[in-house]
Design a protein around this motif. Structure first.
Motif, PDB file in Angstrom:
ATOM      1  N   GLU A  10      60.422  50.896  21.248  1.00  0.00           N
ATOM      2  CA  GLU A  10      60.258  50.009  22.362  1.00  0.00           C
ATOM      3  C   GLU A  10      59.749  48.992  21.626  1.00  0.00           C
ATOM      4  O   GLU A  10      58.871  48.398  20.506  1.00  0.00           O
ATOM      5  CB  GLU A  10      59.074  50.600  23.049  1.00  0.00           C
ATOM      6  N   PRO A  47      60.037  44.614  22.663  1.00  0.00           N
ATOM      7  CA  PRO A  47      59.602  43.454  24.127  1.00  0.00           C
ATOM      8  C   PRO A  47      61.035  43.350  25.389  1.00  0.00           C
ATOM      9  O   PRO A  47      60.794  43.191  26.160  1.00  0.00           O
ATOM     10  CB  PRO A  47      59.442  41.393  23.644  1.00  0.00           C
ATOM     11  N   THR A  48      62.347  43.992  24.610  1.00  0.00           N
ATOM     12  CA  THR A  48      63.367  43.303  24.930  1.00  0.00           C
ATOM     13  C   THR A  48      63.512  44.833  25.238  1.00  0.00           C
ATOM     14  O   THR A  48      64.810  45.103  26.252  1.00  0.00           O
ATOM     15  CB  THR A  48      63.895  42.438  24.867  1.00  0.00           C
ATOM     16  N   GLN A  95      62.158  45.060  34.111  1.00  0.00           N
ATOM     17  CA  GLN A  95      60.576  44.222  34.089  1.00  0.00           C
ATOM     18  C   GLN A  95      60.309  43.935  32.320  1.00  0.00           C
ATOM     19  O   GLN A  95      60.184  42.174  32.640  1.00  0.00           O
ATOM     20  CB  GLN A  95      59.583  45.720  33.485  1.00  0.00           C
ATOM     21  N   LYS A  96      61.038  44.240  31.743  1.00  0.00           N
ATOM     22  CA  LYS A  96      61.089  43.442  30.397  1.00  0.00           C
ATOM     23  C   LYS A  96      62.517  41.922  30.645  1.00  0.00           C
ATOM     24  O   LYS A  96      61.927  41.189  29.889  1.00  0.00           O
ATOM     25  CB  LYS A  96      61.884  44.834  29.277  1.00  0.00           C
ATOM     26  N   GLU A 139      60.064  39.298  31.517  1.00  0.00           N
ATOM     27  CA  GLU A 139      58.980  39.060  31.031  1.00  0.00           C
ATOM     28  C   GLU A 139      60.101  37.638  30.263  1.00  0.00           C
ATOM     29  O   GLU A 139      59.700  36.542  29.684  1.00  0.00           O
ATOM     30  CB  GLU A 139      57.991  39.567  30.512  1.00  0.00           C
ATOM     31  N   GLY A 184      66.396  42.735  29.514  1.00  0.00           N
ATOM     32  CA  GLY A 184      66.176  44.224  29.311  1.00  0.00           C
ATOM     33  C   GLY A 184      67.226  44.951  29.092  1.00  0.00           C
ATOM     34  O   GLY A 184      68.588  44.415  29.672  1.00  0.00           O
TER      35      GLY A 184
END
Lengths: 366, 366
Positions: free
Chosen positions: B77, B79-80, B104-105, B108, B112
């Motif tokens: 995993e 951040p994206t 979700q990614k 933020e 993603g």
């Protein structure tokens, strides 16, 4: 028509293009980028997007339809995304800059995407994914273009040839590189057939009455006055899958205009209501994905290489002895062209001589 | 064959599916997700991917080819991005979870992407972009599948029907939703023609000798023994653009396997060398793009809406009175089906009665 070919070395042509761009006012570094992108097309055997377009670029730069200096600006930015206003600069310079921006973002955060408005024709779509591949990334590039392709159940040039380009590194001598219009063919290929006085494939183009057109000259005339339209991949019918090509073309148009409040469809014609030439205001979308965020790059290269080799290995169609994967033919063409030079037909030669004389370059006739 | 239709309300069928999944051991929340995704297909008129597949899912769950509980894990995993091992759970549950992760990614960081291996059939590809659309995002979803489609210049079922799905919100009553195989057609449609005893469109399928096949029964038999293959969008020839469909299918295969070291091509057949049924090990790729990172969502909706309305407005093909944009027909179908119910033919009815009896649900025969 005289179609005798002469051959010129890629380095000579690249140098010639660099000088030409500089002579009309393009800064040295930007001129280098333009020449590099155009010669990449010729090296890959894509004659329609290489030095054959030099005169068009030079003409448009001289007319002020394309700005010689790049004043493009980021108008909105986030860790992984940016919107750029190209401010009518050279599409190749803007594209190069924006793909680099997407790559930088992907290097830091894993993914990067840049949407561009008010750009101009940016050469071969496939160049930009190659930039990502050189950073061990997957790259994608999209652009809209002037109206040429009809939606399914229509007959009007509406969408551009809206190409999709996708590149990925492999464990072979060359990357996987898909670079194709979402129409079956594009205007450049019809122009080539017209010069060669050959018929057009039945199914590429329809007239206002929905019937196929096959005469290249007639098609080029009718495209100009909107009495003919190119067909999306899959052709005119839903049974043949034409709505799929049309849908893919629409996706490219959305990515190239809706995210950046850019120009789309008819507004990309390059002419105003009075028939005067206008700015092009083309839109692009660039995407980079850093493979190391998913798995070690060497594993990815082995995975994709095994997949591509499996594809090539399957039972052949009668009379065919090879199955290709995307980018393979172009890689082989490049080896030949680096050896024998870029083929220059008589039309192109006179264009180059015209530019040579006009810009007083002294490369052809000292 | 008796093809009389009865109609059942979507809510009854959704409830029936929920109960069926629960009865074979699927947890309540996961059973709800499965039923929701399958009924979405029926509501959109895509019979091939809805309740018509319930018996297949129930059979595979009972045989242990699909695990009833979801033990999928994130194996890498950033951040994206994420790589997920589905661990042979239900594709719909895994897909739902992974698209949510991509969303979700994107919430933020703007973008993603989630690559999945060891999953199973996940229903209609178009469901997952709709999840992104509900968050004012662009969503994309890809999956590989068992061998069915030949590469250009081949004749062997090699690639899956490898669909591309792309969804975006609009200012209209329904989103833009493209959801299509990269082959001209898929097995489900040939099965439908076989039941209706109708011929198959000339150009969808070729035999080992490269010649088109049009008899639906013969095609289904020959596909099983690899003596026939579906064709990619564009057909068998490069002139027709078949290499473009083949290239797009390859891109889907790369995204669905190379980034996650997943299974691809022949290994997805569902059978081992001895002909025994095996795990499916399907791969998916999900992508979400947060539109607000590019421009205010209301501007995007207006931009794309104007584009879609322009497409619909152009000159029509003789005999056609409408041009559609992707997702429009399915939206209209949904209005009708919500009114009149889901059409159930006699084959499907006996499947449902079989499940009802087998699992002692008491919904059909109390």
């Amino acid at each position: 028509m005289n179609n005798q070919l002469i051959y010129k070395s890629p380095s000579f042509l690249q140098h010639f293009m660099e000088k030409s761009f500089q002579k009309v006012g393009v800064p040295e570094k930007d001129a280098q980028i333009c020449a590099e992108i155009l010669i990449t097309s010729d090296l890959r055997g894509i004659e329609s997007h290489g030095i054959g377009r030099l005169r068009m670029y030079i003409d448009r730069l001289r007319k002020g339809l394309i700005e010689v200096t790049n004043t493009s600006k980021i108008v909105k930015e986030s860790p992984t995304t940016a919107v750029v206003d190209g401010n009518h600069g050279i599409g190749m310079v803007i594209g190069h800059q924006c793909m680099n921006l997407a790559i930088q973002k992907a290097q830091e955060f894993g993914l990067g995407a840049v949407a561009v408005r008010n750009s101009t024709h940016f050469g071969i779509d496939g160049y930009y994914p190659l930039m990502a591949v050189n950073h061990n990334m997957i790259g994608m590039s999209f652009t809209n273009a002037r109206p040429a392709v009809t939606p399914t159940f229509g007959t009007l040039p509406t969408l551009g040839t809206n190409p999709i380009a996708f590149g990925a590194p492999t464990d072979e001598d060359f990357p996987f590189l898909y670079d194709a219009a979402t129409s079956i063919t594009q205007r450049g290929k019809i122009e080539v057939l017209n010069r060669k006085e050959k018929p057009v494939f039945d199914g590429w183009v329809i007239g206002e009455d929905g019937k196929p057109l096959v005469d290249a000259g007639e098609i080029l005339d009718k495209l100009m006055v909107k009495e003919a339209a190119l067909l999306p991949i899959g052709g005119a019918s839903e049974e043949g899958g034409g709505h799929k090509g049309y849908g893919l073309s629409t996706i490219v148009e959305i990515l190239s205009s809706s995210l950046q409040s850019g120009t789309f469809l008819f507004a990309l014609s390059g002419f105003d209501a009075q028939g005067n030439e206008t700015r092009y205001r083309v839109g692009h979308f660039f995407f980079a994905l850093n493979i190391e965020n998913f798995l070690p790059i060497e594993n990815f290269k082995k995975n994709i290489g095994a997949l591509l080799r499996d594809l090539r290995s399957v039972r052949k169609y009668p009379g065919k002895d090879r199955i290709y994967t995307a980018g393979e033919k172009e890689f082989e063409t490049e080896q030949i062209i680096r050896e024998q030079g870029v083929p220059i037909n008589s039309n192109l030669l006179s264009d180059l001589k015209y530019i040579d004389k006009l810009l007083e370059l002294g490369e052809f006739e000292p």
